[in-house]
Design an enzyme around this catalytic site. Structure first.
Site, PDB file in Angstrom:
ATOM      1  N   HIS A  75      16.687  83.264  41.906  1.00  0.00           N
ATOM      2  CA  HIS A  75      17.893  84.101  41.950  1.00  0.00           C
ATOM      3  C   HIS A  75      18.163  84.685  40.572  1.00  0.00           C
ATOM      4  CE1 HIS A  75      19.973  82.392  45.803  1.00  0.00           C
ATOM      5  NE2 HIS A  75      18.704  82.695  45.994  1.00  0.00           N
ATOM      6  N   TYR A 204      30.658  82.326  44.584  1.00  0.00           N
ATOM      7  CA  TYR A 204      31.715  81.421  44.127  1.00  0.00           C
ATOM      8  C   TYR A 204      33.037  82.151  44.355  1.00  0.00           C
ATOM      9  CZ  TYR A 204      28.462  78.281  41.719  1.00  0.00           C
ATOM     10  OH  TYR A 204      27.472  77.371  41.428  1.00  0.00           O
ATOM     11  N   PRO A 297      30.118  69.199  40.651  1.00  0.00           N
ATOM     12  CA  PRO A 297      28.955  70.038  40.976  1.00  0.00           C
ATOM     13  C   PRO A 297      29.144  71.544  40.785  1.00  0.00           C
ATOM     14  CG  PRO A 297      29.961  69.150  42.973  1.00  0.00           C
ATOM     15  CD  PRO A 297      30.697  68.547  41.841  1.00  0.00           C
ATOM     16  N   LYS A 301      24.963  71.338  37.484  1.00  0.00           N
ATOM     17  CA  LYS A 301      24.322  70.757  36.306  1.00  0.00           C
ATOM     18  C   LYS A 301      23.763  69.330  36.494  1.00  0.00           C
ATOM     19  CE  LYS A 301      24.601  74.089  33.543  1.00  0.00           C
ATOM     20  NZ  LYS A 301      23.498  74.893  34.022  1.00  0.00           N
ATOM     21  N   TYR A 387      25.047  78.762  32.758  1.00  0.00           N
ATOM     22  CA  TYR A 387      24.644  78.515  34.149  1.00  0.00           C
ATOM     23  C   TYR A 387      23.123  78.486  34.271  1.00  0.00           C
ATOM     24  CZ  TYR A 387      25.095  78.502  39.235  1.00  0.00           C
ATOM     25  OH  TYR A 387      25.040  78.143  40.568  1.00  0.00           O
TER      26      TYR A 387
HETATM   27  C1  FAD Z   1      26.961  63.302  47.131  1.00  0.00           C
HETATM   28  C2  FAD Z   1      26.425  64.003  45.919  1.00  0.00           C
HETATM   29  C3  FAD Z   1      26.280  65.397  45.915  1.00  0.00           C
HETATM   30  C4  FAD Z   1      25.799  66.049  44.790  1.00  0.00           C
HETATM   31  N1  FAD Z   1      25.701  67.411  44.804  1.00  0.00           N
HETATM   32  C5  FAD Z   1      25.223  68.033  43.704  1.00  0.00           C
HETATM   33  C6  FAD Z   1      25.120  69.444  43.652  1.00  0.00           C
HETATM   34  O1  FAD Z   1      25.459  70.132  44.589  1.00  0.00           O
HETATM   35  N2  FAD Z   1      24.631  70.004  42.509  1.00  0.00           N
HETATM   36  C7  FAD Z   1      24.257  69.251  41.412  1.00  0.00           C
HETATM   37  O2  FAD Z   1      23.793  69.783  40.415  1.00  0.00           O
HETATM   38  N3  FAD Z   1      24.334  67.935  41.450  1.00  0.00           N
HETATM   39  C8  FAD Z   1      24.813  67.312  42.556  1.00  0.00           C
HETATM   40  N4  FAD Z   1      24.906  65.981  42.559  1.00  0.00           N
HETATM   41  C9  FAD Z   1      24.432  65.271  41.388  1.00  0.00           C
HETATM   42  C10 FAD Z   1      22.915  65.058  41.403  1.00  0.00           C
HETATM   43  O3  FAD Z   1      22.479  64.763  42.687  1.00  0.00           O
HETATM   44  C11 FAD Z   1      22.635  63.936  40.429  1.00  0.00           C
HETATM   45  O4  FAD Z   1      23.058  64.363  39.154  1.00  0.00           O
HETATM   46  C12 FAD Z   1      21.162  63.514  40.394  1.00  0.00           C
HETATM   47  O5  FAD Z   1      20.815  62.861  41.589  1.00  0.00           O
HETATM   48  C13 FAD Z   1      20.925  62.589  39.207  1.00  0.00           C
HETATM   49  O6  FAD Z   1      19.688  61.969  39.322  1.00  0.00           O
HETATM   50  P1  FAD Z   1      19.490  60.485  38.816  1.00  0.00           P
HETATM   51  O7  FAD Z   1      18.066  60.173  39.057  1.00  0.00           O
HETATM   52  O8  FAD Z   1      20.050  60.350  37.442  1.00  0.00           O
HETATM   53  O9  FAD Z   1      20.459  59.584  39.724  1.00  0.00           O
HETATM   54  P2  FAD Z   1      20.332  59.252  41.276  1.00  0.00           P
HETATM   55  O10 FAD Z   1      19.764  60.373  42.026  1.00  0.00           O
HETATM   56  O11 FAD Z   1      21.663  58.720  41.676  1.00  0.00           O
HETATM   57  O12 FAD Z   1      19.271  58.078  41.319  1.00  0.00           O
HETATM   58  C14 FAD Z   1      19.575  56.770  40.884  1.00  0.00           C
HETATM   59  C15 FAD Z   1      18.790  55.793  41.714  1.00  0.00           C
HETATM   60  O13 FAD Z   1      19.037  54.475  41.225  1.00  0.00           O
HETATM   61  C16 FAD Z   1      19.105  53.602  42.342  1.00  0.00           C
HETATM   62  N5  FAD Z   1      19.828  52.387  41.993  1.00  0.00           N
HETATM   63  C17 FAD Z   1      21.174  52.222  41.904  1.00  0.00           C
HETATM   64  N6  FAD Z   1      21.454  50.945  41.630  1.00  0.00           N
HETATM   65  C18 FAD Z   1      20.278  50.287  41.521  1.00  0.00           C
HETATM   66  C19 FAD Z   1      19.942  48.943  41.253  1.00  0.00           C
HETATM   67  N7  FAD Z   1      20.878  48.002  41.094  1.00  0.00           N
HETATM   68  N8  FAD Z   1      18.637  48.596  41.211  1.00  0.00           N
HETATM   69  C20 FAD Z   1      17.672  49.530  41.427  1.00  0.00           C
HETATM   70  N9  FAD Z   1      17.951  50.835  41.689  1.00  0.00           N
HETATM   71  C21 FAD Z   1      19.234  51.197  41.742  1.00  0.00           C
HETATM   72  C22 FAD Z   1      19.840  54.441  43.387  1.00  0.00           C
HETATM   73  O14 FAD Z   1      19.629  53.955  44.696  1.00  0.00           O
HETATM   74  C23 FAD Z   1      19.223  55.811  43.172  1.00  0.00           C
HETATM   75  O15 FAD Z   1      18.107  56.056  43.991  1.00  0.00           O
HETATM   76  C24 FAD Z   1      25.413  65.303  43.666  1.00  0.00           C
HETATM   77  C25 FAD Z   1      25.547  63.920  43.666  1.00  0.00           C
HETATM   78  C26 FAD Z   1      26.061  63.268  44.774  1.00  0.00           C
HETATM   79  C27 FAD Z   1      26.237  61.770  44.733  1.00  0.00           C
END
Ligand code: FAD
Length: 394
Positions: A75, A204, A297, A301, A387
């Site tokens: 985009h 938006y 969100p 980011k 952005y």
């Molecule tokens: C419902 C929701 C909607 C979102 N929508 C957007 C969006 O539209 N746009 C955007 O930019 N971002 C969005 N986000 C944010 C984005 O998805 C996250 O920033 C991204 O997933 C971060 O990745 P991560 O690997 O740091 O964390 P996560 O994806 O949360 O991964 C962390 C992992 O650690 C695991 N874990 C937790 N505790 C333990 C433990 N005790 N032992 C072992 N493993 C464990 C979890 O199960 C998970 O799989 C959203 C987040 C959520 C929750």
């Protein structure tokens, strides 16, 4: 207790953990990943959908760009609107950078496929994850595996990639960590619908009834959001009410634009908050992604920040563990936090510019800000630069 040794124990198999494992493998650093959920659960979570330029560059450079090239949708910018007005901001014209629509589920699939092909060890469905001896050169992670066996991974470093509810961030002693948190007085009702998007790029929308966002996942799947009060039960929003509110807030009929409804396949309410924890390193524990910070969100980011952290952490750990050079590892927290705070500000700014707070003074400020951002090249460029994303080392 069964004990194994590795170079980096990674807690969390989300995008941060799996990408770190992938990047470290390319540098010749061995990892073991542990994850409390099942592989299918992690792969199926509907979350982020917009990749910024630096994220795409990193995924391509690390050999993960093949499906993204074919199925991702580049985009040039976004639409910003309020009643009676719709403006397109062209990020490419303004900054030379763009964004890609490619869901987090797809990024996760690509990561899992690459790690599986490389024979990566991932323990899914574990319990009782605990971190030990973080201030030594041999920290460890203990857990109970899916078969009920107690296990210990002894490592040279631990990467806490376990999101906002994992044990890593709280393993940093209270007197060492500082945290900042802001809870917003509204949430998003997010829906996924099996219908072609009614727009070529994201819309938006500021509206007196509340914010709305028209996003998409593919040519046939739309992702839509509505501002709702905190703690709104999903049951208050039957499909007809959702489509009606989207049509009103997104301006169905305005200048001939129409919105096409379709079958809704997923609905959930997402609370909005900002959180930052500093430092992102304690001894041999390094935090990355949602484990260290959360953004609302609105600025798209969350996933991009997780990727940027890992883009900094992988070379830092490789230098530390393969060459004994601690300079990048020592700089990791400060370098990552510089970008984290920039994105935290941008996400807060987009959120507070577009959501109704109920304060008539703020409402006039929001409209003034929207007029400036859409009519001044300086205003538009500031939004576009943030952005489409600043470079990873910003
Ligand atoms: C419902 C929701 C909607 C979102 N929508 C957007 C969006 O539209 N746009 C955007 O930019 N971002 C969005 N986000 C944010 C984005 O998805 C996250 O920033 C991204 O997933 C971060 O990745 P991560 O690997 O740091 O964390 P996560 O994806 O949360 O991964 C962390 C992992 O650690 C695991 N874990 C937790 N505790 C333990 C433990 N005790 N032992 C072992 N493993 C464990 C979890 O199960 C998970 O799989 C959203 C987040 C959520 C929750």
């Amino acid at each position: 207790m069964e004990e194994v040794r590795t170079q980096v124990a990674i807690i969390g198999a989300g995008p941060a953990g799996m990408l770190l494992s992938h990047l470290l493998a390319a540098d010749g650093v061995e990892t073991v990943v542990v994850e409390s959920r099942s592989e299918e659960y992690v792969a199926g979570r509907i979350r982020a959908g917009i990749l910024e330029q630096s994220t795409v560059d990193l995924l391509r450079a690390s050999g993960l760009g093949e499906r993204l090239e074919l199925e991702g949708d580049r985009h040039r910018g976004i639409y910003l609107q309020w009643p009676g007005q719709r403006h397109h901001l062209d990020f490419v014209d303004l900054t030379g950078r763009s964004v890609w629509v490619y869901g987090q589920t797809e990024v996760q699939k690509d990561l899992v496929a690459a790690r599986t092909a490389a024979g990566q060890q991932v323990h899914y469905e574990i319990e009782s994850t605990a971190l030990h001896d973080l201030e030594t050169d041999s920290p460890s992670v203990t857990f109970i595996d899916a078969a009920g066996a107690e296990r210990r991974i002894v490592a040279d470093a631990i990467a806490g990639c376990d999101g906002s509810f994992g044990p890593s961030r709280v393993a940093v002693p209270e007197d060492v960590r500082s945290t900042w948190e802001k809870v917003y007085p509204y949430s998003w009702l997010g829906v996924l619908a099996d219908v072609a998007p009614s727009t070529d790029e994201l819309i938006y929308a500021w509206h007196p009834d509340g914010f709305a966002l028209h996003s998409m996942r593919s040519e046939s799947v739309s992702r839509l959001y509505l501002q709702v009060p905190n703690d709104t039960p999903v049951s208050e929003w039957p499909d007809d009410r959702i489509w009606e509110a989207l049509a009103t807030r997104l301006g169905h009929g305005q200048d001939g634009w129409t919105m096409t409804p379709g079958p809704i396949t997923e609905k959930s309410v997402l609370p909005m908050h900002s959180f930052v924890q500093s430092p992102m390193r304690h001894g041999r524990l390094f935090l990355a992604g949602d484990a260290a910070h959360i953004v609302p969100p609105t600025g798209a980011k969350g996933l991009n920040l997780a990727v940027a952290d890992v883009g900094l952490l992988a070379p830092a750990l490789a230098e530390l563990l393969l060459k004994g050079d601690a300079r990048l590892a020592d700089a990791y927290s400060d370098t990552a936090l510089r970008r984290v705070w920039r994105c935290t500000h941008f996400s807060w700014w987009m959120t507070t510019m577009l959501h109704q707070s109920g304060d008539p003074f703020e409402r006039e400020l929001q409209l003034s800000q929207l007029r400036w951002v859409t009519s001044s090249e300086a205003g538009a460029t500031g939004l576009a630069e943030n952005y489409a994303g600043l470079p990873i080392g910003f």
